[in-house]
Enzyme design. Sequence first.
Site, PDB file in Angstrom:
ATOM      1  N   ARG A  82       0.862  -1.188   0.000  1.00 29.43           N
ATOM      2  CA  ARG A  82       0.000   0.000   0.000  1.00 29.43           C
ATOM      3  C   ARG A  82       0.892   1.230   0.000  1.00 29.43           C
ATOM      4  O   ARG A  82       1.810   1.335   0.820  1.00 29.43           O
ATOM      5  CB  ARG A  82      -0.860  -0.024   1.272  1.00 29.43           C
ATOM      6  CG  ARG A  82      -1.977   0.981   1.274  1.00 29.43           C
ATOM      7  CD  ARG A  82      -2.632   1.089   2.641  1.00 29.43           C
ATOM      8  NE  ARG A  82      -1.949   2.080   3.468  1.00 29.43           N
ATOM      9  CZ  ARG A  82      -2.459   2.615   4.579  1.00 29.43           C
ATOM     10  NH1 ARG A  82      -3.641   2.225   5.020  1.00 29.43           N
ATOM     11  NH2 ARG A  82      -1.800   3.502   5.277  1.00 29.43           N
TER      12      ARG A  82
ATOM     13  N   TYR B  62      -1.997  12.568   6.029  1.00 26.85           N
ATOM     14  CA  TYR B  62      -2.128  11.165   6.422  1.00 26.85           C
ATOM     15  C   TYR B  62      -1.120  10.231   5.758  1.00 26.85           C
ATOM     16  O   TYR B  62      -0.813  10.352   4.587  1.00 26.85           O
ATOM     17  CB  TYR B  62      -3.534  10.670   6.067  1.00 26.85           C
ATOM     18  CG  TYR B  62      -3.664   9.181   6.219  1.00 26.85           C
ATOM     19  CD1 TYR B  62      -3.630   8.608   7.484  1.00 26.85           C
ATOM     20  CD2 TYR B  62      -3.758   8.362   5.125  1.00 26.85           C
ATOM     21  CE1 TYR B  62      -3.718   7.255   7.640  1.00 26.85           C
ATOM     22  CE2 TYR B  62      -3.848   7.000   5.260  1.00 26.85           C
ATOM     23  CZ  TYR B  62      -3.822   6.449   6.530  1.00 26.85           C
ATOM     24  OH  TYR B  62      -3.900   5.091   6.667  1.00 26.85           O
TER      25      TYR B  62
ATOM     26  N   ASP C 208      -5.031   3.932   0.224  1.00 25.46           N
ATOM     27  CA  ASP C 208      -6.117   4.208   1.179  1.00 25.46           C
ATOM     28  C   ASP C 208      -6.451   5.705   1.132  1.00 25.46           C
ATOM     29  O   ASP C 208      -5.578   6.545   1.363  1.00 25.46           O
ATOM     30  CB  ASP C 208      -5.635   3.811   2.585  1.00 25.46           C
ATOM     31  CG  ASP C 208      -6.723   3.893   3.637  1.00 25.46           C
ATOM     32  OD1 ASP C 208      -7.841   4.334   3.326  1.00 25.46           O
ATOM     33  OD2 ASP C 208      -6.444   3.512   4.792  1.00 25.46           O
TER      34      ASP C 208
ATOM     35  N   HIS D  43      -8.931   7.059   3.018  1.00 19.87           N
ATOM     36  CA  HIS D  43      -9.390   7.428   4.353  1.00 19.87           C
ATOM     37  C   HIS D  43     -10.648   8.292   4.316  1.00 19.87           C
ATOM     38  O   HIS D  43     -10.777   9.264   5.066  1.00 19.87           O
ATOM     39  CB  HIS D  43      -8.261   8.133   5.123  1.00 19.87           C
ATOM     40  CG  HIS D  43      -7.876   7.399   6.364  1.00 19.87           C
ATOM     41  ND1 HIS D  43      -8.072   7.896   7.614  1.00 19.87           N
ATOM     42  CD2 HIS D  43      -7.335   6.185   6.541  1.00 19.87           C
ATOM     43  CE1 HIS D  43      -7.652   7.029   8.512  1.00 19.87           C
ATOM     44  NE2 HIS D  43      -7.200   5.967   7.881  1.00 19.87           N
TER      45      HIS D  43
ATOM     46  N   GLU E 121      -8.959   1.907  -1.224  1.00 20.51           N
ATOM     47  CA  GLU E 121      -9.657   1.692   0.044  1.00 20.51           C
ATOM     48  C   GLU E 121     -10.340   2.959   0.550  1.00 20.51           C
ATOM     49  O   GLU E 121      -9.765   4.044   0.453  1.00 20.51           O
ATOM     50  CB  GLU E 121      -8.597   1.222   1.054  1.00 20.51           C
ATOM     51  CG  GLU E 121      -9.083   1.086   2.465  1.00 20.51           C
ATOM     52  CD  GLU E 121      -7.948   0.692   3.393  1.00 20.51           C
ATOM     53  OE1 GLU E 121      -6.957   0.079   2.924  1.00 20.51           O
ATOM     54  OE2 GLU E 121      -8.039   0.999   4.589  1.00 20.51           O
TER      55      GLU E 121
ATOM     56  N   GLU F 191     -13.350  -1.060   7.349  1.00 25.02           N
ATOM     57  CA  GLU F 191     -12.611  -1.122   8.619  1.00 25.02           C
ATOM     58  C   GLU F 191     -13.371  -0.482   9.779  1.00 25.02           C
ATOM     59  O   GLU F 191     -13.122  -0.845  10.923  1.00 25.02           O
ATOM     60  CB  GLU F 191     -11.201  -0.535   8.485  1.00 25.02           C
ATOM     61  CG  GLU F 191     -11.157   0.961   8.250  1.00 25.02           C
ATOM     62  CD  GLU F 191      -9.730   1.496   8.132  1.00 25.02           C
ATOM     63  OE1 GLU F 191      -8.927   0.882   7.409  1.00 25.02           O
ATOM     64  OE2 GLU F 191      -9.431   2.510   8.761  1.00 25.02           O
TER      65      GLU F 191
ATOM     66  N   ARG G  30     -13.588  -5.212   4.300  1.00 26.67           N
ATOM     67  CA  ARG G  30     -12.429  -5.113   5.200  1.00 26.67           C
ATOM     68  C   ARG G  30     -12.798  -5.127   6.684  1.00 26.67           C
ATOM     69  O   ARG G  30     -12.062  -4.626   7.529  1.00 26.67           O
ATOM     70  CB  ARG G  30     -11.628  -3.848   4.874  1.00 26.67           C
ATOM     71  CG  ARG G  30     -11.154  -3.817   3.417  1.00 26.67           C
ATOM     72  CD  ARG G  30     -10.114  -2.760   3.173  1.00 26.67           C
ATOM     73  NE  ARG G  30      -8.955  -2.994   3.982  1.00 26.67           N
ATOM     74  CZ  ARG G  30      -8.637  -2.342   5.094  1.00 26.67           C
ATOM     75  NH1 ARG G  30      -9.398  -1.356   5.534  1.00 26.67           N
ATOM     76  NH2 ARG G  30      -7.564  -2.638   5.772  1.00 26.67           N
TER      77      ARG G  30
ATOM     78  N   GLU H 174      -4.317  -7.125   5.444  1.00 25.65           N
ATOM     79  CA  GLU H 174      -3.442  -5.977   5.732  1.00 25.65           C
ATOM     80  C   GLU H 174      -2.454  -6.386   6.822  1.00 25.65           C
ATOM     81  O   GLU H 174      -2.829  -7.012   7.819  1.00 25.65           O
ATOM     82  CB  GLU H 174      -4.284  -4.787   6.215  1.00 25.65           C
ATOM     83  CG  GLU H 174      -3.454  -3.544   6.493  1.00 25.65           C
ATOM     84  CD  GLU H 174      -4.285  -2.356   6.985  1.00 25.65           C
ATOM     85  OE1 GLU H 174      -5.404  -2.573   7.485  1.00 25.65           O
ATOM     86  OE2 GLU H 174      -3.808  -1.219   6.864  1.00 25.65           O
TER      87      GLU H 174
ATOM     88  N   TRP I 146     -10.882  12.350   8.823  1.00 21.56           N
ATOM     89  CA  TRP I 146      -9.467  11.997   8.889  1.00 21.56           C
ATOM     90  C   TRP I 146      -9.308  10.617   8.260  1.00 21.56           C
ATOM     91  O   TRP I 146      -8.513  10.235   7.612  1.00 21.56           O
ATOM     92  CB  TRP I 146      -8.954  11.940  10.341  1.00 21.56           C
ATOM     93  CG  TRP I 146      -7.518  11.515  10.347  1.00 21.56           C
ATOM     94  CD1 TRP I 146      -6.440  12.263   9.928  1.00 21.56           C
ATOM     95  CD2 TRP I 146      -6.990  10.231  10.707  1.00 21.56           C
ATOM     96  NE1 TRP I 146      -5.296  11.512  10.024  1.00 21.56           N
ATOM     97  CE2 TRP I 146      -5.598  10.266  10.500  1.00 21.56           C
ATOM     98  CE3 TRP I 146      -7.580   9.059  11.203  1.00 21.56           C
ATOM     99  CZ2 TRP I 146      -4.763   9.175  10.757  1.00 21.56           C
ATOM    100  CZ3 TRP I 146      -6.779   7.975  11.459  1.00 21.56           C
ATOM    101  CH2 TRP I 146      -5.360   8.030  11.239  1.00 21.56           C
TER     102      TRP I 146
HETATM  103  C1  CS2 Z   1      -5.905   2.691   8.398  1.00 18.28           C
HETATM  104  C2  CS2 Z   1      -5.821   2.597   9.891  1.00 18.28           C
HETATM  105  O1  CS2 Z   1      -4.814   0.591   8.318  1.00 18.28           O
HETATM  106  C3  CS2 Z   1      -5.607   1.341   7.755  1.00 18.28           C
HETATM  107  O2  CS2 Z   1      -6.135   1.062   6.719  1.00 18.28           O
HETATM  108  O3  CS2 Z   1      -7.056   3.205   7.856  1.00 18.28           O
HETATM  109  O4  CS2 Z   1      -4.531   2.932  10.235  1.00 18.28           O
HETATM  110  C4  CS2 Z   1      -6.771   3.443  10.731  1.00 18.28           C
HETATM  111  O5  CS2 Z   1      -6.502   4.793  10.542  1.00 18.28           O
HETATM  112  C5  CS2 Z   1      -6.614   3.136  12.188  1.00 18.28           C
HETATM  113  O6  CS2 Z   1      -6.670   1.753  12.395  1.00 18.28           O
HETATM  114  C6  CS2 Z   1      -7.694   3.819  13.015  1.00 18.28           C
HETATM  115  O7  CS2 Z   1      -7.654   3.377  14.327  1.00 18.28           O
HETATM  116 MG    MG Z   2      -7.720   2.199   6.104  1.00 16.70          MG
END
Ligand code: CS2
Ligand code: MG
Length: 411
Positions: free
Chosen positions: A153, A165, A218, A220, A244, A270, A291, A347, A411
């Site tokens: 990634r 990020y 990702d 986010h 993602e 997630e 996910r 992941e 975020w």
């Molecule tokens: C992220 C995470 O791993 C990922 O894909 O989106 O780092 C996420 O920000 C954190 O697990 C939030 O607690």
């Molecule tokens: Mg993520």
Amino acid sequence: MKTDKNLTISDVRVSVSCPGRNFVTVKIVTECGIYGVGDATVNGREMAVATYLQDHVAPCLIGRDAHQIEDIWQYLYKGVYWRKGPINMASIGGVDMALWDIKGKAAGLPVYELLGGRSRKAVGVYAHATGNTVDDTLDRAAALLEQGFKAVRLQTAVPGLDGSYGVLGDKKDYFQLQNDRPLPPELPWSTRKYMNSIEELFVEARARFGKEVELLHDVHSRLTPIEAARLGKMLEPFDLLFLEDAVAAENQDSYRIVRDHTTTPLAIGEIYNTIWDCKDMIQNQWIDYIRTAATHAGGITALRRIADFAALFHVRTAPHGAPDLSPICHAAQAHVDLWAPNFGIQEYVGFGTDASNEVFSYDMSVKEGMIHVGDSPGLGVDFDEDAAAKYPYNRSYLPVTRLEDGTLWSW
Ligand code: CS2
Ligand code: MG
């Protein structure tokens, strides 16, 4: 023959420790001495789930038969009346993992055998490469590929957005990235700056690594559906394994717009807590990978149900594997991954640090970009309560993001 071991639950202990990261760990003990462990960590809200477990869930478990995993799951899910929610579902997730661990230990079998056995020899993973510049990110990716990883990634700082990020900054590793933040840090975001810079990362990555390596990214949840559609189209030539969290998806229907415009595969889940959160996504085939995490979606029982449902619609699994999930969750997911006929990819950013390895032990290793799960009974994990006591809870938050005019953003 039914085991003659007395699996009546006699004790439920909840621990919050910070061996590098805050983790909520639940330990369920049975009359015969067999115990199981589960991960119930909700990053940034750890004490809420610990109190919920200790004060509300634990008393309901004492005296129940630990073998009745499904009944206990339904009892906690339907019995709470309020249903769903991250704190509730993480507490169910922690309990459920501990019960599968107990059942495996009682049977003398690893959990993947109880689920139906291995569907593959090992679990393929994607690693993370993040950097301040494209070159920095790709140097990190090159080092991972050198170690045998086959999927990476890629995240790079957005020029002009300090601390965006995915960038480690002065933190040595991803485990430290989200630790020791007594108040949420505030980070800037500009969709225009991001959209103007992201393509170069993948142009350079394909030029440097060729077509064989799997690349992921990702977002986010920072784009609107039509922006995400444009990004998906822009990245099509670079043949991502998946994109993602392109759009925040409380409204699952939003993904229809993204899907209608791009063939870049999409992944989400997630922050989902239940199968209901992903239902429309899966049955409309708006995504390619789901996910959901064992901790946050309600345990192994829930992941298995989501995987089976997803299989009907050609959706594959790709569980969240961030470092704010403890090694117990990573192990629970590795067992499910090994079984799931429609497993996609896991992941992986490591199972822990020196400190967390003092507290958690696990029967898993990573070679050539794959998690190899041992044959220890149960989940093959253990939790050392005395070692954990050396690492007290340390309040810490995820960051928040604001647009350049100050508007709060995802975020
Ligand atoms: C992220 C995470 O791993 C990922 O894909 O989106 O780092 C996420 O920000 C954190 O697990 C939030 O607690
Ligand atoms: Mg993520």
